[in-house]
Design an enzyme around this catalytic site. Structure first.
Site, short mmCIF file in Angstrom:
data_model
loop_
_atom_site.label_atom_id
_atom_site.label_comp_id
_atom_site.label_asym_id
_atom_site.label_seq_id
_atom_site.Cartn_x
_atom_site.Cartn_y
_atom_site.Cartn_z
N SER A 130 32.43 16.59 16.65
CA SER A 130 32.26 16.55 18.09
C SER A 130 30.84 16.16 18.46
CB SER A 130 32.57 17.92 18.71
OG SER A 130 32.35 17.87 20.11
N LYS A 218 39.02 22.01 15.83
CA LYS A 218 38.62 20.89 16.71
C LYS A 218 39.62 20.71 17.85
CE LYS A 218 36.26 17.47 18.31
NZ LYS A 218 37.02 16.50 18.97
N HIS A 221 38.80 23.29 20.32
CA HIS A 221 37.55 22.85 20.97
C HIS A 221 37.90 21.91 22.13
CE1 HIS A 221 34.50 19.72 21.61
NE2 HIS A 221 33.57 20.61 21.27
N ASN A 222 38.81 20.98 21.86
CA ASN A 222 39.16 20.01 22.90
C ASN A 222 39.97 20.63 24.03
OD1 ASN A 222 37.92 18.28 21.12
ND2 ASN A 222 39.32 16.61 21.52
N GLU A 225 37.42 22.08 26.03
CA GLU A 225 36.72 20.95 26.69
C GLU A 225 37.51 20.49 27.93
OE1 GLU A 225 35.48 17.61 24.02
OE2 GLU A 225 36.77 16.39 25.28
C1 6PG Z 1 34.28 15.42 21.13
C2 6PG Z 1 35.42 14.95 22.02
C3 6PG Z 1 36.10 13.74 21.50
C4 6PG Z 1 37.30 13.30 22.35
C5 6PG Z 1 36.93 12.82 23.70
C6 6PG Z 1 38.07 12.17 24.48
O1 6PG Z 1 34.32 16.58 20.79
O2 6PG Z 1 33.37 14.64 20.84
O3 6PG Z 1 36.35 15.98 22.10
O4 6PG Z 1 36.55 14.02 20.21
O5 6PG Z 1 37.92 12.28 21.70
O6 6PG Z 1 36.43 13.89 24.43
O7 6PG Z 1 39.19 12.99 24.54
P1 6PG Z 1 40.36 12.66 25.59
O8 6PG Z 1 40.57 11.17 25.56
O9 6PG Z 1 41.57 13.37 25.13
O10 6PG Z 1 39.85 13.12 26.90
#
Ligand code: 6PG
Length: 514
Positions: A130, A218, A221-222, A225
Protein backbone atom coordinates in the site's frame (compact mmCIF):
# COMPACT_ATOMS: atom_id res chain seq x y z
CA UNK A 1 26.37 -6.15 -14.81
CA UNK A 2 27.60 -9.75 -14.87
CA UNK A 3 25.03 -12.49 -15.27
CA UNK A 4 23.36 -14.20 -12.30
CA UNK A 5 24.06 -11.43 -9.86
CA UNK A 6 20.61 -10.04 -9.27
CA UNK A 7 19.06 -10.30 -5.82
CA UNK A 8 15.48 -10.11 -7.02
CA UNK A 9 13.50 -10.12 -10.25
CA UNK A 10 10.29 -8.17 -10.70
CA UNK A 11 7.62 -8.85 -13.29
CA UNK A 12 5.32 -5.96 -14.21
CA UNK A 13 6.98 -2.60 -14.74
CA UNK A 14 3.91 -0.41 -14.33
CA UNK A 15 4.07 2.59 -12.02
CA UNK A 16 4.20 0.47 -8.84
CA UNK A 17 6.68 -2.12 -10.13
CA UNK A 18 9.10 0.41 -11.58
CA UNK A 19 9.11 2.53 -8.45
CA UNK A 20 9.49 -0.43 -6.12
CA UNK A 21 12.49 -1.66 -8.11
CA UNK A 22 14.12 1.77 -8.01
CA UNK A 23 13.50 1.87 -4.27
CA UNK A 24 15.25 -1.52 -3.91
CA UNK A 25 18.13 -0.36 -6.08
CA UNK A 26 18.51 2.77 -3.91
CA UNK A 27 19.09 0.43 -1.00
CA UNK A 28 21.92 -1.35 -2.72
CA UNK A 29 20.11 -4.40 -4.02
CA UNK A 30 20.77 -5.60 -7.54
CA UNK A 31 17.39 -5.87 -9.19
CA UNK A 32 16.14 -7.00 -12.56
CA UNK A 33 12.79 -6.11 -14.10
CA UNK A 34 10.71 -7.55 -16.88
CA UNK A 35 7.56 -6.39 -18.62
CA UNK A 36 6.08 -7.83 -21.77
CA UNK A 37 6.01 -4.25 -23.00
CA UNK A 38 9.76 -4.02 -23.56
CA UNK A 39 9.60 -0.22 -23.77
CA UNK A 40 8.89 -0.22 -20.04
CA UNK A 41 12.11 -2.16 -19.44
CA UNK A 42 14.07 0.42 -21.45
CA UNK A 43 12.43 3.26 -19.50
CA UNK A 44 13.40 1.53 -16.25
CA UNK A 45 17.04 1.26 -17.33
CA UNK A 46 17.09 4.93 -18.26
CA UNK A 47 15.52 6.02 -15.00
CA UNK A 48 17.77 3.69 -13.01
CA UNK A 49 21.00 4.71 -14.78
CA UNK A 50 23.88 4.47 -12.32
CA UNK A 51 21.95 2.08 -10.06
CA UNK A 52 22.07 -1.70 -9.83
CA UNK A 53 18.98 -2.10 -11.96
CA UNK A 54 18.47 -3.71 -15.36
CA UNK A 55 15.69 -5.07 -17.56
CA UNK A 56 15.39 -8.58 -18.98
CA UNK A 57 14.08 -9.26 -22.47
CA UNK A 58 11.90 -12.21 -21.45
CA UNK A 59 10.96 -14.34 -18.45
CA UNK A 60 13.58 -17.00 -19.20
CA UNK A 61 16.30 -14.34 -19.24
CA UNK A 62 14.95 -12.83 -16.03
CA UNK A 63 15.10 -16.17 -14.22
CA UNK A 64 18.52 -17.09 -15.58
CA UNK A 65 20.09 -13.89 -14.24
CA UNK A 66 18.88 -14.22 -10.64
CA UNK A 67 20.89 -15.51 -7.69
CA UNK A 68 19.77 -18.95 -6.64
CA UNK A 69 17.49 -19.74 -4.86
CA UNK A 70 15.62 -17.13 -6.85
CA UNK A 71 13.15 -14.51 -5.69
CA UNK A 72 10.64 -13.18 -8.22
CA UNK A 73 8.10 -10.51 -7.29
CA UNK A 74 4.97 -10.03 -9.39
CA UNK A 75 3.33 -6.63 -9.63
CA UNK A 76 0.75 -7.31 -12.32
CA UNK A 77 -3.03 -6.77 -12.31
CA UNK A 78 -4.88 -9.12 -9.99
CA UNK A 79 -6.90 -12.01 -11.41
CA UNK A 80 -6.24 -13.92 -14.61
CA UNK A 81 -3.03 -12.02 -15.39
CA UNK A 82 -1.37 -13.43 -12.24
CA UNK A 83 -2.26 -16.98 -13.31
CA UNK A 84 -1.05 -16.31 -16.85
CA UNK A 85 2.29 -14.93 -15.63
CA UNK A 86 2.71 -17.85 -13.20
CA UNK A 87 1.93 -20.25 -16.03
CA UNK A 88 4.80 -18.78 -18.08
CA UNK A 89 7.20 -18.20 -15.20
CA UNK A 90 7.03 -21.39 -13.17
CA UNK A 91 8.47 -23.75 -15.85
CA UNK A 92 11.68 -21.69 -15.66
CA UNK A 93 11.93 -21.91 -11.87
CA UNK A 94 13.56 -24.60 -9.73
CA UNK A 95 12.57 -26.22 -6.46
CA UNK A 96 13.04 -23.87 -3.52
CA UNK A 97 12.63 -20.69 -5.57
CA UNK A 98 10.30 -18.01 -4.26
CA UNK A 99 7.49 -16.11 -5.95
CA UNK A 100 5.84 -13.09 -4.29
CA UNK A 101 2.53 -11.78 -5.59
CA UNK A 102 2.20 -8.13 -4.63
CA UNK A 103 -0.91 -7.25 -6.57
CA UNK A 104 -4.31 -6.77 -4.96
CA UNK A 105 -5.11 -10.47 -5.40
CA UNK A 106 -8.19 -12.01 -3.82
CA UNK A 107 -7.09 -14.04 -0.81
CA UNK A 108 -8.90 -17.12 -2.14
CA UNK A 109 -6.84 -16.97 -5.35
CA UNK A 110 -3.73 -16.70 -3.21
CA UNK A 111 -4.75 -19.77 -1.18
CA UNK A 112 -5.19 -21.73 -4.41
CA UNK A 113 -1.87 -20.56 -5.87
CA UNK A 114 -0.06 -21.37 -2.63
CA UNK A 115 -1.25 -24.97 -2.89
CA UNK A 116 -0.47 -25.26 -6.59
CA UNK A 117 3.06 -23.92 -6.14
CA UNK A 118 3.72 -25.92 -2.96
CA UNK A 119 3.13 -29.06 -5.04
CA UNK A 120 6.05 -27.92 -7.18
CA UNK A 121 8.18 -27.08 -4.12
CA UNK A 122 8.05 -23.40 -4.94
CA UNK A 123 7.57 -20.97 -2.08
CA UNK A 124 4.78 -18.45 -2.58
CA UNK A 125 4.06 -15.28 -0.61
CA UNK A 126 0.95 -13.16 -0.99
CA UNK A 127 2.05 -9.67 -0.07
CA UNK A 128 -0.23 -6.66 0.11
CA UNK A 129 1.46 -3.39 -0.76
CA UNK A 130 0.00 0.00 0.00
CA UNK A 131 1.01 3.56 -0.63
CA UNK A 132 0.62 4.06 -4.36
CA UNK A 133 3.39 5.39 -6.55
CA UNK A 134 5.07 7.55 -3.89
CA UNK A 135 4.91 4.72 -1.38
CA UNK A 136 6.49 2.22 -3.77
CA UNK A 137 9.30 4.68 -4.52
CA UNK A 138 10.02 5.99 -1.03
CA UNK A 139 8.57 3.50 1.44
CA UNK A 140 5.34 1.50 1.22
CA UNK A 141 3.59 -0.51 3.88
CA UNK A 142 4.12 -4.20 3.08
CA UNK A 143 1.82 -7.00 4.27
CA UNK A 144 3.42 -10.38 3.55
CA UNK A 145 1.89 -13.75 4.38
CA UNK A 146 2.70 -17.34 3.46
CA UNK A 147 5.57 -19.66 4.33
CA UNK A 148 7.88 -18.00 6.84
CA UNK A 149 10.94 -19.40 5.08
CA UNK A 150 9.98 -17.40 2.00
CA UNK A 151 9.64 -14.22 4.03
CA UNK A 152 12.96 -14.71 5.77
CA UNK A 153 14.67 -14.99 2.42
CA UNK A 154 13.59 -11.54 1.25
CA UNK A 155 13.27 -9.93 4.65
CA UNK A 156 16.39 -7.72 4.29
CA UNK A 157 15.08 -6.27 1.04
CA UNK A 158 11.55 -5.73 2.37
CA UNK A 159 12.73 -4.17 5.62
CA UNK A 160 15.04 -1.84 3.72
CA UNK A 161 12.43 -0.57 1.28
CA UNK A 162 9.38 -0.34 3.56
CA UNK A 163 8.33 2.97 5.16
CA UNK A 164 10.04 3.79 8.45
CA UNK A 165 8.11 5.15 11.37
CA UNK A 166 9.11 6.62 14.69
CA UNK A 167 6.75 5.73 17.51
CA UNK A 168 4.82 8.45 19.22
CA UNK A 169 5.50 11.18 16.65
CA UNK A 170 2.92 12.96 14.50
CA UNK A 171 2.45 11.41 11.08
CA UNK A 172 4.51 13.97 9.14
CA UNK A 173 7.43 13.27 11.47
CA UNK A 174 6.40 9.67 12.12
CA UNK A 175 7.25 8.72 8.61
CA UNK A 176 10.97 9.18 8.32
CA UNK A 177 11.22 7.73 4.80
CA UNK A 178 12.95 4.58 3.73
CA UNK A 179 16.53 4.30 4.88
CA UNK A 180 18.89 5.49 2.21
CA UNK A 181 21.88 3.29 1.42
CA UNK A 182 25.21 5.11 1.42
CA UNK A 183 26.90 5.01 -2.02
CA UNK A 184 29.59 2.72 -0.60
CA UNK A 185 26.91 0.18 0.23
CA UNK A 186 25.81 -0.19 -3.36
CA UNK A 187 28.16 -3.06 -3.99
CA UNK A 188 27.87 -4.59 -0.55
CA UNK A 189 25.90 -7.75 -0.04
CA UNK A 190 22.35 -7.09 1.12
CA UNK A 191 23.22 -8.30 4.61
CA UNK A 192 25.46 -5.24 4.95
CA UNK A 193 22.40 -3.11 4.41
CA UNK A 194 20.33 -4.48 7.27
CA UNK A 195 18.78 -1.73 9.31
CA UNK A 196 19.72 -1.33 12.94
CA UNK A 197 17.50 -3.25 15.37
CA UNK A 198 15.72 -0.07 16.47
CA UNK A 199 15.12 0.98 12.87
CA UNK A 200 13.92 -2.55 12.08
CA UNK A 201 11.38 -2.19 14.82
CA UNK A 202 9.86 0.77 13.01
CA UNK A 203 9.89 -0.68 9.50
CA UNK A 204 6.36 -0.92 8.07
CA UNK A 205 6.65 -4.58 7.17
CA UNK A 206 6.37 -7.74 9.24
CA UNK A 207 5.68 -11.39 8.64
CA UNK A 208 1.94 -11.61 9.25
CA UNK A 209 1.32 -15.34 9.20
CA UNK A 210 0.60 -18.36 7.05
CA UNK A 211 -1.61 -18.89 4.04
CA UNK A 212 -3.15 -15.94 2.30
CA UNK A 213 -3.19 -13.70 5.36
CA UNK A 214 -1.07 -11.00 3.70
CA UNK A 215 -3.65 -10.48 0.97
CA UNK A 216 -6.45 -10.82 3.52
CA UNK A 217 -5.00 -8.00 5.61
CA UNK A 218 -4.55 -5.86 2.48
CA UNK A 219 -8.17 -6.52 1.51
CA UNK A 220 -9.38 -5.31 4.91
CA UNK A 221 -7.00 -2.33 4.64
CA UNK A 222 -8.86 -1.42 1.47
CA UNK A 223 -12.26 -1.94 3.06
CA UNK A 224 -11.23 0.55 5.75
CA UNK A 225 -9.81 2.81 3.01
CA UNK A 226 -13.19 2.80 1.23
CA UNK A 227 -14.97 3.56 4.52
CA UNK A 228 -12.73 6.47 5.48
CA UNK A 229 -12.87 7.94 1.96
CA UNK A 230 -16.68 7.83 1.97
CA UNK A 231 -16.79 9.43 5.44
CA UNK A 232 -14.56 12.23 4.16
CA UNK A 233 -16.73 12.63 1.04
CA UNK A 234 -19.77 13.06 3.30
CA UNK A 235 -17.92 15.62 5.43
CA UNK A 236 -17.04 17.46 2.19
CA UNK A 237 -20.71 17.42 1.10
CA UNK A 238 -21.71 18.95 4.44
CA UNK A 239 -19.03 21.62 4.23
CA UNK A 240 -19.69 22.47 0.60
CA UNK A 241 -23.44 22.11 0.05
CA UNK A 242 -24.43 22.49 3.69
CA UNK A 243 -22.19 25.28 4.97
CA UNK A 244 -21.48 26.79 1.55
CA UNK A 245 -17.69 26.56 1.95
CA UNK A 246 -15.58 27.01 -1.18
CA UNK A 247 -12.43 25.02 -1.94
CA UNK A 248 -9.88 27.31 -0.25
CA UNK A 249 -12.01 27.38 2.90
CA UNK A 250 -12.33 23.58 2.88
CA UNK A 251 -8.59 23.23 2.30
CA UNK A 252 -8.01 25.31 5.41
CA UNK A 253 -10.39 23.19 7.46
CA UNK A 254 -8.68 19.93 6.46
CA UNK A 255 -5.24 21.47 6.93
CA UNK A 256 -6.14 22.43 10.48
CA UNK A 257 -7.66 19.04 11.22
CA UNK A 258 -4.55 17.34 9.85
CA UNK A 259 -2.43 19.26 12.35
CA UNK A 260 -4.36 17.80 15.25
CA UNK A 261 -5.91 14.50 16.28
CA UNK A 262 -7.05 13.76 12.73
CA UNK A 263 -3.45 13.69 11.51
CA UNK A 264 -3.64 11.14 8.69
CA UNK A 265 -2.69 10.66 5.05
CA UNK A 266 -6.27 10.86 3.75
CA UNK A 267 -7.02 14.13 5.59
CA UNK A 268 -3.70 15.54 4.37
CA UNK A 269 -4.34 14.74 0.69
CA UNK A 270 -7.94 15.97 0.95
CA UNK A 271 -6.62 19.40 1.99
CA UNK A 272 -4.20 19.36 -0.95
CA UNK A 273 -6.96 18.35 -3.39
CA UNK A 274 -8.99 21.45 -2.47
CA UNK A 275 -6.03 23.68 -3.33
CA UNK A 276 -5.50 22.29 -6.84
CA UNK A 277 -6.73 24.34 -9.80
CA UNK A 278 -7.54 23.07 -13.27
CA UNK A 279 -5.21 24.56 -15.89
CA UNK A 280 -7.89 24.15 -18.56
CA UNK A 281 -10.73 26.04 -16.90
CA UNK A 282 -9.05 27.87 -14.04
CA UNK A 283 -11.65 26.35 -11.69
CA UNK A 284 -10.75 24.21 -8.72
CA UNK A 285 -9.99 20.80 -10.18
CA UNK A 286 -12.25 18.87 -7.80
CA UNK A 287 -15.22 20.89 -9.12
CA UNK A 288 -14.71 19.65 -12.68
CA UNK A 289 -14.16 15.98 -11.80
CA UNK A 290 -17.04 13.61 -12.58
CA UNK A 291 -18.75 12.21 -9.48
CA UNK A 292 -18.73 8.61 -10.78
CA UNK A 293 -16.36 6.78 -8.42
CA UNK A 294 -14.65 3.76 -9.95
CA UNK A 295 -13.52 0.69 -8.04
CA UNK A 296 -11.33 -2.30 -8.62
CA UNK A 297 -13.24 -4.45 -6.16
CA UNK A 298 -11.22 -4.85 -2.98
CA UNK A 299 -13.74 -2.82 -0.94
CA UNK A 300 -16.55 -5.00 -2.24
CA UNK A 301 -14.57 -8.15 -1.41
CA UNK A 302 -14.20 -6.93 2.18
CA UNK A 303 -17.97 -6.53 2.51
CA UNK A 304 -18.60 -9.89 0.86
CA UNK A 305 -16.17 -11.55 3.25
CA UNK A 306 -17.70 -9.71 6.20
CA UNK A 307 -21.09 -11.15 5.22
CA UNK A 308 -19.58 -14.63 4.87
CA UNK A 309 -18.04 -14.40 8.32
CA UNK A 310 -21.13 -12.71 9.77
CA UNK A 311 -19.02 -9.88 11.11
CA UNK A 312 -20.69 -6.57 10.21
CA UNK A 313 -18.76 -3.91 8.32
CA UNK A 314 -21.51 -1.34 7.93
CA UNK A 315 -19.27 1.59 7.03
CA UNK A 316 -17.56 -0.37 4.25
CA UNK A 317 -20.91 -1.60 2.92
CA UNK A 318 -22.18 1.99 2.76
CA UNK A 319 -19.02 3.09 0.98
CA UNK A 320 -19.34 0.39 -1.69
CA UNK A 321 -23.04 1.14 -2.16
CA UNK A 322 -22.34 4.85 -2.61
CA UNK A 323 -19.72 4.13 -5.29
CA UNK A 324 -22.38 1.99 -6.99
CA UNK A 325 -24.98 4.73 -6.69
CA UNK A 326 -22.51 7.29 -8.00
CA UNK A 327 -22.38 5.19 -11.17
CA UNK A 328 -26.13 5.55 -11.74
CA UNK A 329 -25.75 9.01 -13.25
CA UNK A 330 -28.82 8.95 -15.49
CA UNK A 331 -31.09 7.73 -12.73
CA UNK A 332 -29.75 10.35 -10.32
CA UNK A 333 -30.29 13.08 -12.86
CA UNK A 334 -33.90 11.98 -13.30
CA UNK A 335 -34.26 11.71 -9.52
CA UNK A 336 -32.92 15.23 -9.01
CA UNK A 337 -35.77 16.53 -11.18
CA UNK A 338 -38.55 14.30 -9.88
CA UNK A 339 -37.98 13.90 -6.17
CA UNK A 340 -38.45 16.60 -3.61
CA UNK A 341 -36.56 16.41 -0.36
CA UNK A 342 -35.61 18.55 2.59
CA UNK A 343 -35.63 22.26 2.00
CA UNK A 344 -34.11 23.49 5.21
CA UNK A 345 -30.98 25.59 5.00
CA UNK A 346 -28.05 25.58 7.36
CA UNK A 347 -28.94 27.73 10.33
CA UNK A 348 -25.91 27.60 12.63
CA UNK A 349 -22.79 29.68 12.78
CA UNK A 350 -20.56 27.71 10.32
CA UNK A 351 -17.42 28.19 12.39
CA UNK A 352 -19.22 26.84 15.47
CA UNK A 353 -20.28 23.74 13.53
CA UNK A 354 -16.73 22.79 12.54
CA UNK A 355 -15.58 21.32 15.88
CA UNK A 356 -18.67 19.07 15.87
CA UNK A 357 -17.86 17.89 12.36
CA UNK A 358 -14.24 17.26 13.27
CA UNK A 359 -15.25 15.25 16.34
CA UNK A 360 -17.89 13.36 14.35
CA UNK A 361 -15.32 12.29 11.74
CA UNK A 362 -12.89 11.37 14.49
CA UNK A 363 -15.40 9.08 16.21
CA UNK A 364 -16.58 7.58 12.93
CA UNK A 365 -13.04 6.86 11.78
CA UNK A 366 -12.21 5.02 15.02
CA UNK A 367 -15.44 3.00 14.62
CA UNK A 368 -14.42 2.19 11.03
CA UNK A 369 -11.03 0.85 12.10
CA UNK A 370 -12.88 -1.06 14.84
CA UNK A 371 -15.04 -2.85 12.26
CA UNK A 372 -12.03 -3.69 10.07
CA UNK A 373 -10.00 -5.06 12.98
CA UNK A 374 -12.99 -7.03 14.29
CA UNK A 375 -13.23 -8.65 10.86
CA UNK A 376 -9.53 -9.57 10.95
CA UNK A 377 -9.89 -10.92 14.48
CA UNK A 378 -12.68 -13.24 13.31
CA UNK A 379 -10.89 -14.15 10.07
CA UNK A 380 -7.75 -15.01 11.97
CA UNK A 381 -9.69 -17.69 13.87
CA UNK A 382 -11.68 -18.89 10.86
CA UNK A 383 -8.75 -19.10 8.44
CA UNK A 384 -6.09 -20.04 11.03
CA UNK A 385 -3.93 -16.97 10.38
CA UNK A 386 -3.01 -16.38 14.02
CA UNK A 387 -2.76 -12.66 13.25
CA UNK A 388 -1.09 -10.34 15.73
CA UNK A 389 -3.30 -7.27 15.31
CA UNK A 390 -0.83 -5.00 17.12
CA UNK A 391 1.65 -5.85 14.36
CA UNK A 392 -0.93 -5.08 11.68
CA UNK A 393 -1.59 -1.68 13.30
CA UNK A 394 2.16 -1.11 13.60
CA UNK A 395 2.88 -1.69 9.91
CA UNK A 396 -0.06 0.52 8.92
CA UNK A 397 1.38 3.52 10.80
CA UNK A 398 3.47 4.52 7.80
CA UNK A 399 3.50 4.15 4.04
CA UNK A 400 -0.10 3.04 3.54
CA UNK A 401 -3.21 4.93 2.50
CA UNK A 402 -4.95 4.56 5.88
CA UNK A 403 -1.97 5.65 7.99
CA UNK A 404 -3.16 7.89 10.79
CA UNK A 405 -2.14 9.03 14.24
CA UNK A 406 -4.94 6.93 15.74
CA UNK A 407 -3.08 3.75 14.72
CA UNK A 408 -0.69 4.43 17.62
CA UNK A 409 -3.64 3.95 19.99
CA UNK A 410 -4.87 0.93 18.06
CA UNK A 411 -1.44 -0.65 18.26
CA UNK A 412 -1.31 -0.02 22.00
CA UNK A 413 -4.81 -1.44 22.47
CA UNK A 414 -3.89 -4.76 20.86
CA UNK A 415 -0.53 -4.90 22.65
CA UNK A 416 -2.46 -4.65 25.91
CA UNK A 417 -5.16 -7.15 24.85
CA UNK A 418 -4.20 -9.24 21.81
CA UNK A 419 -7.58 -11.03 21.79
CA UNK A 420 -9.63 -7.82 22.02
CA UNK A 421 -12.77 -8.60 20.00
CA UNK A 422 -13.54 -4.97 19.25
CA UNK A 423 -11.43 -1.84 19.52
CA UNK A 424 -14.43 0.08 20.86
CA UNK A 425 -14.01 -1.97 24.05
CA UNK A 426 -10.50 -0.67 24.65
CA UNK A 427 -10.91 1.72 27.62
CA UNK A 428 -9.07 4.66 26.00
CA UNK A 429 -10.70 4.33 22.58
CA UNK A 430 -14.09 3.77 24.23
CA UNK A 431 -13.63 7.04 26.06
CA UNK A 432 -12.55 8.81 22.84
CA UNK A 433 -15.65 7.73 20.91
CA UNK A 434 -18.06 8.09 23.80
CA UNK A 435 -17.17 11.72 24.30
CA UNK A 436 -17.60 12.42 20.55
CA UNK A 437 -20.78 10.44 19.85
CA UNK A 438 -22.95 13.48 20.65
CA UNK A 439 -21.14 15.41 17.92
CA UNK A 440 -21.79 12.57 15.50
CA UNK A 441 -25.50 12.59 16.39
CA UNK A 442 -25.69 16.36 16.00
CA UNK A 443 -23.94 16.23 12.61
CA UNK A 444 -26.29 13.49 11.46
CA UNK A 445 -29.39 15.43 12.53
CA UNK A 446 -28.06 18.42 10.60
CA UNK A 447 -27.34 16.35 7.49
CA UNK A 448 -30.80 14.76 7.58
CA UNK A 449 -32.45 18.17 7.93
CA UNK A 450 -30.45 19.47 4.98
CA UNK A 451 -31.18 16.37 2.87
CA UNK A 452 -27.48 15.56 2.49
CA UNK A 453 -26.87 11.82 2.13
CA UNK A 454 -24.54 10.56 4.85
CA UNK A 455 -24.90 6.76 4.76
CA UNK A 456 -21.40 6.05 6.03
CA UNK A 457 -21.64 8.44 8.99
CA UNK A 458 -25.15 7.15 9.77
CA UNK A 459 -24.37 3.46 9.51
CA UNK A 460 -21.19 3.93 11.53
CA UNK A 461 -23.19 5.44 14.37
CA UNK A 462 -25.78 2.68 13.97
CA UNK A 463 -22.98 0.14 14.33
CA UNK A 464 -21.89 1.83 17.56
CA UNK A 465 -25.45 2.00 18.88
CA UNK A 466 -26.18 -1.60 17.93
CA UNK A 467 -22.93 -2.78 19.47
CA UNK A 468 -23.85 -1.16 22.78
CA UNK A 469 -27.42 -2.52 22.73
CA UNK A 470 -27.76 -5.44 25.10
CA UNK A 471 -31.06 -6.21 23.37
CA UNK A 472 -31.77 -5.55 19.71
CA UNK A 473 -35.22 -5.62 18.08
CA UNK A 474 -34.25 -8.78 16.21
CA UNK A 475 -36.51 -10.83 18.50
CA UNK A 476 -39.30 -9.53 16.24
CA UNK A 477 -37.48 -10.93 13.20
CA UNK A 478 -37.31 -14.31 14.93
CA UNK A 479 -41.04 -14.14 15.63
CA UNK A 480 -41.79 -13.21 12.01
CA UNK A 481 -39.61 -16.05 10.67
CA UNK A 482 -41.39 -18.49 12.91
CA UNK A 483 -44.79 -17.03 11.96
CA UNK A 484 -44.44 -17.44 8.22
CA UNK A 485 -41.98 -20.30 7.96
CA UNK A 486 -41.98 -22.22 11.25
CA UNK A 487 -38.26 -21.46 11.51
CA UNK A 488 -38.34 -21.76 15.32
CA UNK A 489 -37.00 -19.32 17.87
CA UNK A 490 -35.13 -19.41 21.16
CA UNK A 491 -36.48 -17.96 24.42
CA UNK A 492 -34.61 -15.77 26.86
CA UNK A 493 -35.81 -17.73 29.88
CA UNK A 494 -35.37 -21.37 28.82
CA UNK A 495 -33.00 -23.34 26.58
CA UNK A 496 -34.27 -25.09 23.45
CA UNK A 497 -36.03 -24.06 20.28
CA UNK A 498 -39.71 -23.24 20.03
CA UNK A 499 -42.46 -22.87 17.49
CA UNK A 500 -45.78 -21.11 17.94
CA UNK A 501 -48.96 -21.31 15.88
CA UNK A 502 -49.13 -17.53 15.68
CA UNK A 503 -52.52 -17.27 13.97
CA UNK A 504 -54.37 -19.50 16.42
CA UNK A 505 -56.56 -17.64 18.84
CA UNK A 506 -55.40 -18.07 22.37
CA UNK A 507 -57.81 -20.06 24.54
CA UNK A 508 -59.72 -17.89 26.89
CA UNK A 509 -59.44 -14.78 24.69
CA UNK A 510 -62.60 -13.55 23.01
CA UNK A 511 -62.57 -13.94 19.22
CA UNK A 512 -62.10 -10.74 17.25
CA UNK A 513 -65.23 -9.21 15.72
CA UNK A 514 -65.33 -9.43 11.91
C1 6PG B 1 -3.25 1.18 -1.64
C2 6PG B 1 -4.55 1.20 -2.40
C3 6PG B 1 -4.46 0.59 -3.75
C4 6PG B 1 -5.80 0.53 -4.50
C5 6PG B 1 -6.33 1.86 -4.86
C6 6PG B 1 -7.53 1.83 -5.79
O1 6PG B 1 -3.28 0.69 -0.53
O2 6PG B 1 -2.24 1.68 -2.15
O3 6PG B 1 -5.49 0.48 -1.66
O4 6PG B 1 -3.98 -0.72 -3.60
O5 6PG B 1 -5.60 -0.17 -5.64
O6 6PG B 1 -6.66 2.54 -3.70
O7 6PG B 1 -8.54 1.02 -5.31
P1 6PG B 1 -10.02 1.11 -5.94
O8 6PG B 1 -9.84 1.22 -7.44
O9 6PG B 1 -10.73 -0.13 -5.58
O10 6PG B 1 -10.61 2.34 -5.37
Amino acid sequence: MALNLFDLGLVGLGVMGRNLLLNMADHGFAVLGYDKDLAKGKALEQEGAGKNVAAASDLAALVSRLKSPRAVLLLVPAGKVVDAVLGELVPHLSRGDLVIDSGNSHFKDTERRLKELAEKDILFLGMGISGGEAGARHGPSLMPGGPRAGYERVRPILEAVAAKVESGARSAEREVGALRAPPSALHSPPSALHSSPSALHSSCVAYLGPGACGHYVKMVHNGIEYGLMQLLAEVYDLLHRGLGFDCPKMAKVFEQWGQGELDSFLVEITAKIFRKTDPKTGSFLVDVISDVARQKGTGKWTSQEAFDLQVPFLTGDAAVSMRDLSGQEEARRAGSRALLGAHKTFSYEPEAFLPHLEAAYHAASVMTYAQGFALMQAASKKHGYDLDLATVARIWRGGCIIRAAVLEDICRAFEAQPALVNLMLDPKLAQEITKRQRDLRFVLRTAIDLGIPVPALASTLAYFDAYRAARLPTNLIQAQRDFFGAHMYERIDEPGTYHTEWDEMQPGLPSLPN
